[in-house]
Enzyme design. Structure first.
Site, PDB file in Angstrom:
ATOM      1  N   CYS A   1      -1.135  -2.929   9.387  1.00  0.00           N
ATOM      2  CA  CYS A   1      -2.374  -2.965   9.401  1.00  0.00           C
ATOM      3  C   CYS A   1      -2.946  -4.181   9.588  1.00  0.00           C
ATOM      4  O   CYS A   1      -2.347  -4.769  10.461  1.00  0.00           O
ATOM      5  CB  CYS A   1      -2.894  -2.291   7.789  1.00  0.00           C
TER       6      CYS A   1
ATOM      7  N   ASN B   1      -2.105  -6.900   6.211  1.00  0.00           N
ATOM      8  CA  ASN B   1      -0.998  -6.938   5.485  1.00  0.00           C
ATOM      9  C   ASN B   1      -1.172  -7.269   4.036  1.00  0.00           C
ATOM     10  O   ASN B   1       0.007  -7.684   3.217  1.00  0.00           O
ATOM     11  CB  ASN B   1       0.248  -7.712   6.159  1.00  0.00           C
TER      12      ASN B   1
ATOM     13  N   CYS C   1      -3.208  -4.906   1.869  1.00  0.00           N
ATOM     14  CA  CYS C   1      -3.940  -3.710   1.226  1.00  0.00           C
ATOM     15  C   CYS C   1      -3.052  -2.403   1.913  1.00  0.00           C
ATOM     16  O   CYS C   1      -2.232  -1.866   1.015  1.00  0.00           O
ATOM     17  CB  CYS C   1      -5.340  -3.408   1.673  1.00  0.00           C
ATOM     18  N   ARG C   2      -3.413  -1.838   3.100  1.00  0.00           N
ATOM     19  CA  ARG C   2      -2.850  -0.548   3.392  1.00  0.00           C
ATOM     20  C   ARG C   2      -1.408  -0.735   3.750  1.00  0.00           C
ATOM     21  O   ARG C   2      -0.509   0.218   3.437  1.00  0.00           O
ATOM     22  CB  ARG C   2      -3.778  -0.073   4.714  1.00  0.00           C
ATOM     23  N   SER C   3      -1.339  -1.610   4.614  1.00  0.00           N
ATOM     24  CA  SER C   3       0.536  -1.660   4.873  1.00  0.00           C
ATOM     25  C   SER C   3       1.238  -1.870   4.003  1.00  0.00           C
ATOM     26  O   SER C   3       2.505  -1.054   3.733  1.00  0.00           O
ATOM     27  CB  SER C   3       0.639  -2.278   6.313  1.00  0.00           C
TER      28      SER C   3
ATOM     29  N   ASP D   1      -9.857   1.087   6.192  1.00  0.00           N
ATOM     30  CA  ASP D   1      -9.591  -0.226   5.264  1.00  0.00           C
ATOM     31  C   ASP D   1     -10.496  -0.353   4.000  1.00  0.00           C
ATOM     32  O   ASP D   1     -11.713  -0.115   4.068  1.00  0.00           O
ATOM     33  CB  ASP D   1     -10.341  -1.070   6.433  1.00  0.00           C
TER      34      ASP D   1
HETATM   35  P1  4NP Z   1      -5.627  -4.592   5.236  1.00  0.00           P
HETATM   36  O1  4NP Z   1      -7.118  -4.941   4.607  1.00  0.00           O
HETATM   37  O2  4NP Z   1      -5.787  -4.613   6.827  1.00  0.00           O
HETATM   38  O3  4NP Z   1      -5.350  -2.979   4.865  1.00  0.00           O
HETATM   39  O4  4NP Z   1      -4.644  -5.438   4.417  1.00  0.00           O
HETATM   40  C1  4NP Z   1      -7.813  -6.115   4.898  1.00  0.00           C
HETATM   41  C2  4NP Z   1      -7.293  -7.547   4.346  1.00  0.00           C
HETATM   42  C3  4NP Z   1      -7.818  -8.619   4.626  1.00  0.00           C
HETATM   43  C4  4NP Z   1      -8.743  -8.588   5.305  1.00  0.00           C
HETATM   44  C5  4NP Z   1      -9.413  -7.374   6.230  1.00  0.00           C
HETATM   45  C6  4NP Z   1      -8.657  -6.141   5.782  1.00  0.00           C
HETATM   46  N1  4NP Z   1      -9.794  -9.723   5.651  1.00  0.00           N
HETATM   47  O5  4NP Z   1     -10.595  -9.660   6.585  1.00  0.00           O
HETATM   48  O6  4NP Z   1      -9.286 -10.850   5.203  1.00  0.00           O
END
Ligand code: 4NP
Length: 164
Positions: free
Chosen positions: A20, A23, A25-27, A136
Protein backbone atom coordinates in the site's frame (compact mmCIF):
# COMPACT_ATOMS: atom_id res chain seq x y z
CA UNK A 1 7.05 -21.60 -27.45
CA UNK A 2 6.64 -20.65 -23.78
CA UNK A 3 7.82 -17.09 -23.19
CA UNK A 4 8.85 -15.55 -19.90
CA UNK A 5 5.42 -13.96 -19.50
CA UNK A 6 3.74 -17.40 -19.63
CA UNK A 7 6.34 -18.85 -17.24
CA UNK A 8 5.56 -16.11 -14.73
CA UNK A 9 1.89 -17.10 -14.77
CA UNK A 10 2.50 -20.86 -14.58
CA UNK A 11 4.93 -20.69 -11.66
CA UNK A 12 3.76 -22.04 -8.31
CA UNK A 13 3.31 -19.14 -5.89
CA UNK A 14 5.77 -19.46 -2.98
CA UNK A 15 5.76 -15.94 -1.60
CA UNK A 16 3.64 -12.81 -1.88
CA UNK A 17 4.26 -9.17 -1.04
CA UNK A 18 1.28 -6.96 -0.11
CA UNK A 19 1.77 -3.27 -0.92
CA UNK A 20 0.00 0.00 0.00
CA UNK A 21 1.22 3.57 0.44
CA UNK A 22 2.50 3.78 4.01
CA UNK A 23 2.66 0.10 5.06
CA UNK A 24 0.96 0.93 8.36
CA UNK A 25 -2.76 0.39 7.60
CA UNK A 26 -3.94 -1.65 4.58
CA UNK A 27 -0.93 -3.78 3.69
CA UNK A 28 -0.16 -4.91 7.27
CA UNK A 29 -3.84 -5.88 7.54
CA UNK A 30 -3.67 -7.58 4.13
CA UNK A 31 -0.50 -9.42 5.19
CA UNK A 32 -2.12 -10.70 8.40
CA UNK A 33 -5.37 -11.66 6.70
CA UNK A 34 -3.63 -13.44 3.83
CA UNK A 35 -1.30 -15.35 6.19
CA UNK A 36 -4.28 -16.44 8.29
CA UNK A 37 -6.19 -17.64 5.18
CA UNK A 38 -3.08 -19.46 3.89
CA UNK A 39 -2.67 -21.29 7.21
CA UNK A 40 -6.36 -22.24 7.26
CA UNK A 41 -6.04 -23.60 3.71
CA UNK A 42 -2.89 -25.62 4.66
CA UNK A 43 -0.93 -23.85 1.93
CA UNK A 44 2.79 -23.06 2.06
CA UNK A 45 3.05 -19.46 0.91
CA UNK A 46 5.12 -16.82 2.70
CA UNK A 47 3.69 -13.29 3.06
CA UNK A 48 5.34 -9.92 3.67
CA UNK A 49 4.25 -6.31 3.12
CA UNK A 50 5.77 -2.96 2.12
CA UNK A 51 4.82 0.63 1.26
CA UNK A 52 5.51 2.58 -1.89
CA UNK A 53 6.66 5.39 0.45
CA UNK A 54 9.01 5.10 3.39
CA UNK A 55 7.51 7.81 5.69
CA UNK A 56 6.69 5.25 8.37
CA UNK A 57 9.64 2.88 7.91
CA UNK A 58 10.43 1.01 11.11
CA UNK A 59 7.05 1.78 12.69
CA UNK A 60 4.48 -0.73 13.93
CA UNK A 61 1.09 -0.76 12.18
CA UNK A 62 -1.38 2.05 12.97
CA UNK A 63 -3.08 1.34 16.37
CA UNK A 64 -6.48 1.39 14.62
CA UNK A 65 -5.32 -1.35 12.22
CA UNK A 66 -3.93 -3.40 15.13
CA UNK A 67 -7.20 -3.05 17.05
CA UNK A 68 -9.42 -3.95 14.10
CA UNK A 69 -7.35 -7.06 13.39
CA UNK A 70 -7.28 -8.03 17.07
CA UNK A 71 -11.09 -7.92 17.06
CA UNK A 72 -10.91 -10.50 14.27
CA UNK A 73 -8.44 -12.66 16.18
CA UNK A 74 -5.28 -11.76 14.23
CA UNK A 75 -2.23 -10.15 15.87
CA UNK A 76 -0.30 -7.81 13.54
CA UNK A 77 1.37 -5.77 16.32
CA UNK A 78 4.85 -7.17 15.62
CA UNK A 79 4.98 -6.04 12.00
CA UNK A 80 7.39 -3.26 11.00
CA UNK A 81 6.88 -0.89 8.05
CA UNK A 82 9.36 -0.78 5.19
CA UNK A 83 9.60 0.67 1.70
CA UNK A 84 9.14 -1.38 -1.48
CA UNK A 85 12.50 -2.04 -3.21
CA UNK A 86 13.50 -3.14 -6.71
CA UNK A 87 14.96 -6.32 -5.15
CA UNK A 88 11.46 -7.32 -3.99
CA UNK A 89 10.62 -8.01 -7.63
CA UNK A 90 13.32 -10.72 -7.72
CA UNK A 91 12.38 -12.19 -4.35
CA UNK A 92 8.56 -12.30 -4.54
CA UNK A 93 6.38 -14.26 -6.97
CA UNK A 94 3.43 -11.88 -6.69
CA UNK A 95 3.06 -8.25 -5.57
CA UNK A 96 -0.50 -7.36 -4.55
CA UNK A 97 -1.43 -3.68 -4.39
CA UNK A 98 -4.33 -2.06 -2.55
CA UNK A 99 -5.33 0.79 -4.92
CA UNK A 100 -4.70 2.10 -8.41
CA UNK A 101 -2.02 4.57 -7.33
CA UNK A 102 -0.14 1.84 -5.40
CA UNK A 103 -0.37 -0.30 -8.56
CA UNK A 104 1.22 2.40 -10.73
CA UNK A 105 3.86 3.30 -8.13
CA UNK A 106 4.80 -0.36 -7.57
CA UNK A 107 5.08 -0.98 -11.32
CA UNK A 108 7.47 1.97 -11.52
CA UNK A 109 9.81 0.31 -8.99
CA UNK A 110 10.06 -2.90 -11.08
CA UNK A 111 13.52 -3.42 -12.59
CA UNK A 112 12.14 -4.53 -15.98
CA UNK A 113 8.95 -5.13 -17.99
CA UNK A 114 8.75 -8.87 -17.23
CA UNK A 115 9.02 -8.41 -13.46
CA UNK A 116 6.52 -5.54 -13.65
CA UNK A 117 3.89 -8.15 -14.51
CA UNK A 118 4.14 -9.53 -10.98
CA UNK A 119 2.09 -6.52 -9.79
CA UNK A 120 -1.63 -7.22 -9.47
CA UNK A 121 -4.47 -5.60 -7.50
CA UNK A 122 -5.10 -7.44 -4.21
CA UNK A 123 -8.80 -7.50 -5.14
CA UNK A 124 -8.21 -8.98 -8.62
CA UNK A 125 -8.94 -12.43 -7.16
CA UNK A 126 -12.55 -11.13 -7.03
CA UNK A 127 -13.12 -10.20 -10.70
CA UNK A 128 -16.80 -9.42 -10.15
CA UNK A 129 -16.30 -7.24 -7.08
CA UNK A 130 -17.93 -3.82 -7.20
CA UNK A 131 -14.51 -2.25 -6.57
CA UNK A 132 -10.93 -3.20 -7.46
CA UNK A 133 -9.55 -0.81 -4.84
CA UNK A 134 -9.18 -1.07 -1.07
CA UNK A 135 -9.85 2.54 0.06
CA UNK A 136 -7.20 4.22 2.24
CA UNK A 137 -8.56 4.32 5.85
CA UNK A 138 -5.76 6.58 7.22
CA UNK A 139 -7.96 9.70 7.44
CA UNK A 140 -11.07 7.63 8.09
CA UNK A 141 -12.90 6.05 11.01
CA UNK A 142 -13.29 2.63 12.58
CA UNK A 143 -15.76 1.54 9.89
CA UNK A 144 -13.18 2.30 7.18
CA UNK A 145 -10.75 -0.15 8.83
CA UNK A 146 -13.56 -2.69 9.04
CA UNK A 147 -14.18 -2.22 5.30
CA UNK A 148 -10.47 -2.96 4.65
CA UNK A 149 -10.83 -6.14 6.71
CA UNK A 150 -13.95 -7.28 4.82
CA UNK A 151 -12.55 -6.63 1.34
CA UNK A 152 -9.17 -8.21 2.12
CA UNK A 153 -10.76 -11.28 3.73
CA UNK A 154 -12.91 -12.02 0.70
CA UNK A 155 -9.97 -11.54 -1.68
CA UNK A 156 -7.63 -13.64 0.50
CA UNK A 157 -10.07 -16.57 0.43
CA UNK A 158 -10.22 -16.29 -3.35
CA UNK A 159 -6.40 -16.20 -3.68
CA UNK A 160 -6.12 -19.36 -1.59
CA UNK A 161 -8.62 -21.13 -3.85
CA UNK A 162 -6.51 -20.11 -6.85
CA UNK A 163 -3.29 -21.42 -5.25
CA UNK A 164 -4.75 -24.76 -4.08
P1 4NP B 1 -1.74 2.84 4.18
O1 4NP B 1 -2.33 4.20 4.79
O2 4NP B 1 -1.18 3.20 2.81
O3 4NP B 1 -2.91 1.95 4.09
O4 4NP B 1 -0.67 2.37 5.14
C1 4NP B 1 -1.60 5.39 4.90
C2 4NP B 1 -0.67 5.52 5.90
C3 4NP B 1 0.02 6.70 6.03
C4 4NP B 1 -0.24 7.76 5.18
C5 4NP B 1 -1.17 7.61 4.17
C6 4NP B 1 -1.86 6.42 4.03
N1 4NP B 1 0.44 9.00 5.35
O5 4NP B 1 0.15 9.93 4.59
O6 4NP B 1 1.31 9.11 6.22
Amino acid sequence: MIDSYALLHMAKIKNVLVVCLGNICRSPMGEGILRDAIESAYLHVEVDSAGTQGYHAGEAPDPRAIRCMKEHGIDISQQSARKLMAADFEQFDLILTMDQQNFINAQNVAPNAILRQKVKPFLSSLPNAETQEVPDPYYGSRSDFEKVYELCSQAAQAWCKEWK
